[in-house]
Design a protein around this motif. Structure first.
Motif, PDB file in Angstrom:
ATOM      1  N   ASN A 161       0.981  -1.232   0.112  1.00  0.00           N
ATOM      2  CA  ASN A 161       0.122  -0.086   0.088  1.00  0.00           C
ATOM      3  C   ASN A 161       0.982   1.306   0.109  1.00  0.00           C
ATOM      4  OD1 ASN A 161      -1.915   1.927   0.320  1.00  0.00           O
ATOM      5  ND2 ASN A 161      -2.379   1.360   2.668  1.00  0.00           N
ATOM      6  N   SER A 162       0.991   1.815  -1.209  1.00  0.00           N
ATOM      7  CA  SER A 162       1.814   3.039  -1.267  1.00  0.00           C
ATOM      8  C   SER A 162       0.901   4.293  -1.475  1.00  0.00           C
ATOM      9  CB  SER A 162       2.823   2.750  -2.490  1.00  0.00           C
ATOM     10  OG  SER A 162       2.333   2.648  -3.649  1.00  0.00           O
ATOM     11  N   SER A 163      -0.275   4.047  -1.183  1.00  0.00           N
ATOM     12  CA  SER A 163      -1.155   5.365  -1.480  1.00  0.00           C
ATOM     13  C   SER A 163      -1.144   6.397  -0.566  1.00  0.00           C
ATOM     14  CB  SER A 163      -2.696   4.819  -1.353  1.00  0.00           C
ATOM     15  OG  SER A 163      -2.967   4.322  -0.121  1.00  0.00           O
ATOM     16  N   GLY A 164      -0.443   6.218   0.500  1.00  0.00           N
ATOM     17  CA  GLY A 164      -0.382   7.185   1.464  1.00  0.00           C
ATOM     18  C   GLY A 164      -1.398   7.398   2.676  1.00  0.00           C
ATOM     19  N   GLU A 165      -2.285   6.503   2.527  1.00  0.00           N
ATOM     20  CA  GLU A 165      -3.387   6.449   3.354  1.00  0.00           C
ATOM     21  C   GLU A 165      -3.796   4.812   3.738  1.00  0.00           C
ATOM     22  OE1 GLU A 165      -6.621   8.824   2.057  1.00  0.00           O
ATOM     23  OE2 GLU A 165      -7.210   7.137   0.232  1.00  0.00           O
ATOM     24  N   GLU A 166      -4.385   4.620   4.868  1.00  0.00           N
ATOM     25  CA  GLU A 166      -4.902   3.349   5.191  1.00  0.00           C
ATOM     26  C   GLU A 166      -5.868   2.793   4.088  1.00  0.00           C
ATOM     27  OE1 GLU A 166      -6.484   2.968   9.074  1.00  0.00           O
ATOM     28  OE2 GLU A 166      -4.386   3.239  10.042  1.00  0.00           O
ATOM     29  N   PHE A 167      -5.886   1.501   3.868  1.00  0.00           N
ATOM     30  CA  PHE A 167      -6.934   0.906   2.879  1.00  0.00           C
ATOM     31  C   PHE A 167      -7.531  -0.052   3.560  1.00  0.00           C
ATOM     32  CE2 PHE A 167      -6.916  -2.531  -0.506  1.00  0.00           C
ATOM     33  CZ  PHE A 167      -7.810  -1.948  -1.294  1.00  0.00           C
ATOM     34  N   GLY A 168      -8.890  -0.370   3.237  1.00  0.00           N
ATOM     35  CA  GLY A 168      -9.523  -1.403   3.456  1.00  0.00           C
ATOM     36  C   GLY A 168     -10.809  -1.662   2.810  1.00  0.00           C
ATOM     37  N   PHE A 169     -11.427  -3.073   3.043  1.00  0.00           N
ATOM     38  CA  PHE A 169     -12.362  -3.447   2.029  1.00  0.00           C
ATOM     39  C   PHE A 169     -13.256  -4.607   2.818  1.00  0.00           C
ATOM     40  CE2 PHE A 169      -9.133  -5.783   0.636  1.00  0.00           C
ATOM     41  CZ  PHE A 169      -9.271  -6.946   0.656  1.00  0.00           C
ATOM     42  N   ARG A 170     -14.482  -4.749   2.637  1.00  0.00           N
ATOM     43  CA  ARG A 170     -15.188  -5.564   3.235  1.00  0.00           C
ATOM     44  C   ARG A 170     -15.463  -6.802   2.295  1.00  0.00           C
ATOM     45  NH1 ARG A 170     -17.589  -1.079   6.007  1.00  0.00           N
ATOM     46  NH2 ARG A 170     -19.117  -0.885   4.102  1.00  0.00           N
ATOM     47  N   VAL A 171     -15.513  -8.050   2.730  1.00  0.00           N
ATOM     48  CA  VAL A 171     -15.912  -9.315   1.842  1.00  0.00           C
ATOM     49  C   VAL A 171     -17.170  -9.814   2.373  1.00  0.00           C
ATOM     50  CG1 VAL A 171     -15.158 -11.441   0.899  1.00  0.00           C
ATOM     51  CG2 VAL A 171     -13.386  -9.800   1.285  1.00  0.00           C
ATOM     52  N   ILE A 172     -18.219  -9.641   1.670  1.00  0.00           N
ATOM     53  CA  ILE A 172     -19.559 -10.154   2.084  1.00  0.00           C
ATOM     54  C   ILE A 172     -19.736 -11.425   1.608  1.00  0.00           C
ATOM     55  CG2 ILE A 172     -21.956  -9.601   2.265  1.00  0.00           C
ATOM     56  CD1 ILE A 172     -20.020  -7.589   3.348  1.00  0.00           C
ATOM     57  N   LEU A 173     -19.920 -12.518   2.482  1.00  0.00           N
ATOM     58  CA  LEU A 173     -20.257 -13.594   2.331  1.00  0.00           C
ATOM     59  C   LEU A 173     -21.653 -14.110   2.315  1.00  0.00           C
ATOM     60  CD1 LEU A 173     -17.143 -15.417   3.782  1.00  0.00           C
ATOM     61  CD2 LEU A 173     -17.263 -14.490   1.625  1.00  0.00           C
ATOM     62  N   SER A 174     -22.589 -14.880   1.639  1.00  0.00           N
ATOM     63  CA  SER A 174     -23.814 -15.386   1.667  1.00  0.00           C
ATOM     64  C   SER A 174     -24.182 -16.544   1.598  1.00  0.00           C
ATOM     65  CB  SER A 174     -24.827 -14.437   0.785  1.00  0.00           C
ATOM     66  OG  SER A 174     -24.261 -15.104  -0.667  1.00  0.00           O
ATOM     67  N   SER A 175     -25.210 -17.173   2.187  1.00  0.00           N
ATOM     68  CA  SER A 175     -25.675 -18.449   2.218  1.00  0.00           C
ATOM     69  C   SER A 175     -26.993 -18.561   2.435  1.00  0.00           C
ATOM     70  CB  SER A 175     -24.715 -19.783   2.713  1.00  0.00           C
ATOM     71  OG  SER A 175     -25.211 -19.372   4.375  1.00  0.00           O
ATOM     72  N   VAL A 176     -27.695 -19.771   2.361  1.00  0.00           N
ATOM     73  CA  VAL A 176     -29.079 -19.723   2.714  1.00  0.00           C
ATOM     74  C   VAL A 176     -29.519 -19.409   4.282  1.00  0.00           C
ATOM     75  CG1 VAL A 176     -29.727 -21.398   0.885  1.00  0.00           C
ATOM     76  CG2 VAL A 176     -28.903 -22.108   3.104  1.00  0.00           C
ATOM     77  N   SER A 177     -28.383 -19.632   4.761  1.00  0.00           N
ATOM     78  CA  SER A 177     -28.632 -19.332   6.586  1.00  0.00           C
ATOM     79  C   SER A 177     -28.289 -17.698   6.624  1.00  0.00           C
ATOM     80  CB  SER A 177     -27.630 -20.081   7.078  1.00  0.00           C
ATOM     81  OG  SER A 177     -26.214 -19.639   6.868  1.00  0.00           O
TER      82      SER A 177
END
Length: 315
Positions: free
Chosen positions: A121-137
């Motif tokens: 990460n050389s962008s100069g700021e913190e980086f983040g994301f969310r991985v959303i998983l789904s199932s029938v439950s």
């Protein structure tokens, strides 16, 4: 009679009980071994295991907002099936979201395994994301965060003769002089001049972070002057390590030649020889956080007059 009725009621109770149990069979929840991944700026890989394989990657969101993230989708055989689309994955395969200064890959190599790989990460700021998983439950979220880099310090640069490197020569049109004089006379002429009488150089690299760590005017480096038998010799003057073209007047710019112009109209022009030199380089930087060295490979392209010229009289 009473006994028979009780038997019927008991049988009905058993049927209802079994039906109720069948109707409420529990579906395994999505249970990743890790719900939050935190990495240093240098990046890395996090492997995540699951107790159930009945899930999919529903979407990927930016941590700073609910905006979706675009990228490329690959099959299990690593063939790109979609480009620059909203990222999601039904089964096994890979998702790529790569930018010039950060990015990630998510690989589902097995139904119950997930690998999350972060670039530096050389962008100069913190980086983040969310991985959303789904199932029938329902849904489950894996949150990924990455720190901002603390930067690098320049250590050294080394040049060498790599594949495709070397010198090539070509001739370039120089100054044109048109004269009308009553008598024959001598005049000074600058043969290595014209529109672009300069020497120049530029650095290039396929590494995405070859220049992001260094300001365009902050690091002076030695420059090759010539090479022979694989040995590289350096110029006395230093240059700037930058991805932008650097130019300066050539040592031959002020060179003068005396010509004899005949009476009446005459026209002279010059041509001079240019050398294009390509050499490889290895740049070494030191990580401010870890003290570890980072190597970046690239090319330097130099262009300069050789000093050879010829003056042509246009009859």
């Amino acid at each position: 009679m009473m006994l028979q009725r009780m038997r019927n009621l008991f049988s009905l109770f058993i049927v209802l009980f079994l039906f109720s149990c069948t109707d409420h069979i529990e579906v395994p929840d999505i249970s990743p071994s890790v719900n939050h991944v935190e990495m240093e700026a240098e990046g890395g890989i996090q492997q995540i295991d699951f107790t159930s394989a009945e899930w999919k990657i529903e979407r990927i969101e930016n941590v700073k907002s609910d905006s979706r993230i675009f990228g490329d989708i690959y099959s299990q055989e690593n063939e790109r099936v979609s480009e620059n689309v909203l990222l999601k994955l039904e089964g096994e395969g890979k998702l790529d979201a790569i930018w010039p200064n950060k990015g990630f890959s998510i690989v589902r190599s097995g139904q119950d395994k997930l690998g999350i790989s972060l670039m530096e990460n050389s962008s100069g700021e913190e980086f983040g994301f969310r991985v959303i998983l789904s199932s029938v439950s329902g849904e489950s979220t894996i949150t990924v965060s990455q720190k901002a880099s603390q930067g690098y310090e320049f250590k050294q640069i080394t040049y060498y003769v790599g594949d495709g490197d070397g010198d090539s020569l070509y001739w370039k049109r120089g100054t044109t002089l048109k004269l009308t004089v009553p008598n024959s006379q001598e005049m000074e002429f600058t043969p290595i001049g014209g529109v672009d009488p300069t020497s120049s150089y530029i650095f290039s690299s396929s590494s995405p972070d070859a220049f992001v760590w260094i300001k365009s005017d902050s690091v002076e480096v030695k420059l090759p002057a010539h090479f022979q038998d694989g040995q590289i010799y350096y110029a006395e003057d230093m240059g700037i390590y930058t991805e932008y073209l650097q130019s300066e007047l050539s040592e031959f710019t002020n060179l003068k030649e005396t010509i004899t112009a005949p009476a009446g109209y005459s026209e002279f022009r010059s041509e001079y020889e240019m050398r294009r030199r390509i050499l490889s380089y290895m740049l070494v930087l030191t990580n401010n956080r870890t003290g570890e060295e980072k190597e970046i490979e690239g090319k330097i392209n130099q262009l300069s007059p050789t000093g050879e010229y010829k003056i042509i009289s246009e009859d």
